[in-house]
Design an enzyme around this catalytic site. Structure first.
Site, mmCIF file in Angstrom:
data_model
loop_
_atom_site.group_PDB
_atom_site.id
_atom_site.type_symbol
_atom_site.label_atom_id
_atom_site.label_comp_id
_atom_site.label_asym_id
_atom_site.label_seq_id
_atom_site.Cartn_x
_atom_site.Cartn_y
_atom_site.Cartn_z
ATOM 1 N N SER A 10 25.766 28.255 38.870
ATOM 2 C CA SER A 10 24.493 28.868 38.486
ATOM 3 C C SER A 10 24.621 30.349 38.165
ATOM 4 C CB SER A 10 23.459 28.686 39.607
ATOM 5 O OG SER A 10 23.885 29.344 40.796
ATOM 6 N N GLY A 12 26.751 33.924 36.380
ATOM 7 C CA GLY A 12 26.839 34.501 35.046
ATOM 8 C C GLY A 12 27.754 33.785 34.075
ATOM 9 N N ASP A 57 29.743 26.646 50.144
ATOM 10 C CA ASP A 57 29.960 28.057 50.416
ATOM 11 C C ASP A 57 31.464 28.257 50.491
ATOM 12 O OD1 ASP A 57 30.245 30.621 51.373
ATOM 13 O OD2 ASP A 57 28.890 30.376 53.082
ATOM 14 N N SER A 135 39.580 35.102 36.114
ATOM 15 C CA SER A 135 40.167 36.371 36.535
ATOM 16 C C SER A 135 39.383 37.490 35.848
ATOM 17 C CB SER A 135 41.653 36.411 36.200
ATOM 18 O OG SER A 135 42.235 37.607 36.651
ATOM 19 N N TYR A 149 37.678 45.350 43.643
ATOM 20 C CA TYR A 149 37.552 44.171 42.781
ATOM 21 C C TYR A 149 38.875 43.896 42.074
ATOM 22 C CZ TYR A 149 35.950 41.064 39.074
ATOM 23 O OH TYR A 149 35.812 39.997 38.230
ATOM 24 N N SER A 150 39.484 44.938 41.513
ATOM 25 C CA SER A 150 40.767 44.760 40.826
ATOM 26 C C SER A 150 41.811 44.197 41.775
ATOM 27 C CB SER A 150 41.250 46.087 40.247
ATOM 28 O OG SER A 150 40.491 46.461 39.126
ATOM 29 N N ALA A 151 41.849 44.726 42.996
ATOM 30 C CA ALA A 151 42.842 44.246 43.961
ATOM 31 C C ALA A 151 42.664 42.761 44.233
ATOM 32 C CB ALA A 151 42.729 45.042 45.258
ATOM 33 N N SER A 152 41.417 42.309 44.316
ATOM 34 C CA SER A 152 41.174 40.887 44.572
ATOM 35 C C SER A 152 41.621 40.032 43.387
ATOM 36 C CB SER A 152 39.701 40.638 44.892
ATOM 37 O OG SER A 152 38.873 40.739 43.737
ATOM 38 N N LYS A 153 41.416 40.535 42.172
ATOM 39 C CA LYS A 153 41.832 39.766 40.997
ATOM 40 C C LYS A 153 43.340 39.868 40.755
ATOM 41 C CE LYS A 153 37.871 37.996 39.860
ATOM 42 N NZ LYS A 153 37.636 36.538 39.963
ATOM 43 N N THR A 184 26.076 40.302 32.958
ATOM 44 C CA THR A 184 25.585 39.161 33.717
ATOM 45 C C THR A 184 24.984 39.645 35.030
ATOM 46 O OG1 THR A 184 27.582 38.787 35.024
ATOM 47 C CG2 THR A 184 27.533 37.829 32.813
#
Length: 289
Positions: A10, A12, A57, A135, A149-153, A184
């Protein structure tokens, strides 16, 4: 036609992708953390269009395993997994507490791993499957204020590099999709730093992230092609390619950054193949063009 499960259906990127795949005639199921929550109307519309919805979840192992089992049952099997659920993060890196970072990694990294552990026994048993992952371009480079965020990707990219090789003998192909910034709801729910005490030490610089975000929003408004529908088109195009002939990485960007990331990806591809060839493992790359 394929049986496809989309996590974060649901949101973006998941929503337009689900709509496009349903329009193609695929059988689609998707997960939502709270189907009766704020996205209830969107979920209802997807169900009306033919999508099966399961509660999941991805930060909870039991919920993920139960949701995957429900999805496989609803689809009467599984051909394609789109590991798409994710969360953003934005702000000065020092101000991100370990707890802030953990929230992001629990969705973007551990969440992906939970979903994979729930899906892979089914794929291995049938000897075939396709896994797509969402990614980001900044899963390849790092830009100011997107460090967490970059580190997680970046972590996701490393995990998928390993899955690509380790799953090849089981007939499971892997594809990373790397979007540029898209307008989004992703931006409305980002994790932001909670250490407000340290923020004062940054003085005037503390205002820069908000100004930068405003500039990005203005840039996206001026780029009509930079829209989530481009991701949906990329997914449809990937699934139309023969099994084992899909590219490992697909860049989706209309902001001008994409070609530079593609150049980087091509160089890394050559390095990866050379290293694996020297170790006698190059055949583990065979399920991608």
């Amino acid at each position: 036609m394929a049986r496809i499960f989309i996590t974060g259906i649901s949101g973006g990127l998941g929503l337009p992708t689900a709509r496009a795949l349903l329009a193609q005639g695929h059988t689609v199921a998707g997960s939502a953390r709270s189907p009766d929550g704020r996205n209830a109307a969107t979920i209802a519309a997807l169900q009306e269009a033919g999508a099966r919805i399961v509660t999941m979840d991805v930060t909870d192992t039991a919920s993920t395993e139960a949701g995957m089992a429900d999805a496989i049952a609803a689809l009467d099997g599984l051909d394609v997994l789109f590991n798409n659920a994710g969360i953003g993060a934005y702000g000065i890196q020092e101000l991100m507490t370990p707890e802030d970072m953990t929230r992001v990694f629990d969705v973007n990294v551990m969440g992906v791993q939970r979903v994979m552990r729930a899906a892979l026994p089914h794929f291995r048993a049938q000897g075939r499957g396709t896994v797509l992952y969402t990614s980001s371009l900044i899963g390849r480079i790092a830009t100011p204020f997107y460090g967490t965020y970059s580190a997680s990707k970046w972590a996701l990219e490393a995990i998928v590099e390993c899955y690509r090789t380790e799953l090849s003998d089981f007939g499971i192909e892997s594809c990373l999709i790397e979007p540029g910034a898209m307008p989004t709801a992703f931006f409305d729910a980002m994790v932001t730093p909670t250490d407000t005490q340290r923020e004062a030490a940054y003085g005037d610089f503390a205002a820069i992230p908000a100004l930068s975000a405003q500039g990005l929003a203005q840039m996206l408004d001026a780029l009509p092609d930079q829209r989530p529908e481009r991701i949906a088109e990329a997914v449809v195009a990937l699934l139309a390619l023969p099994f084992g002939q899909k590219p490992f990485r697909t860049v989706v960007d209309h902001s001008g950054i994409g070609p530079e990331i593609e150049r980087y990806n091509a160089a890394l591809h050559d390095v990866t193949r050379t290293v694996l060839t020297r170790f006698g493992n190059a055949d583990m790359l065979r399920l991608n063009a």
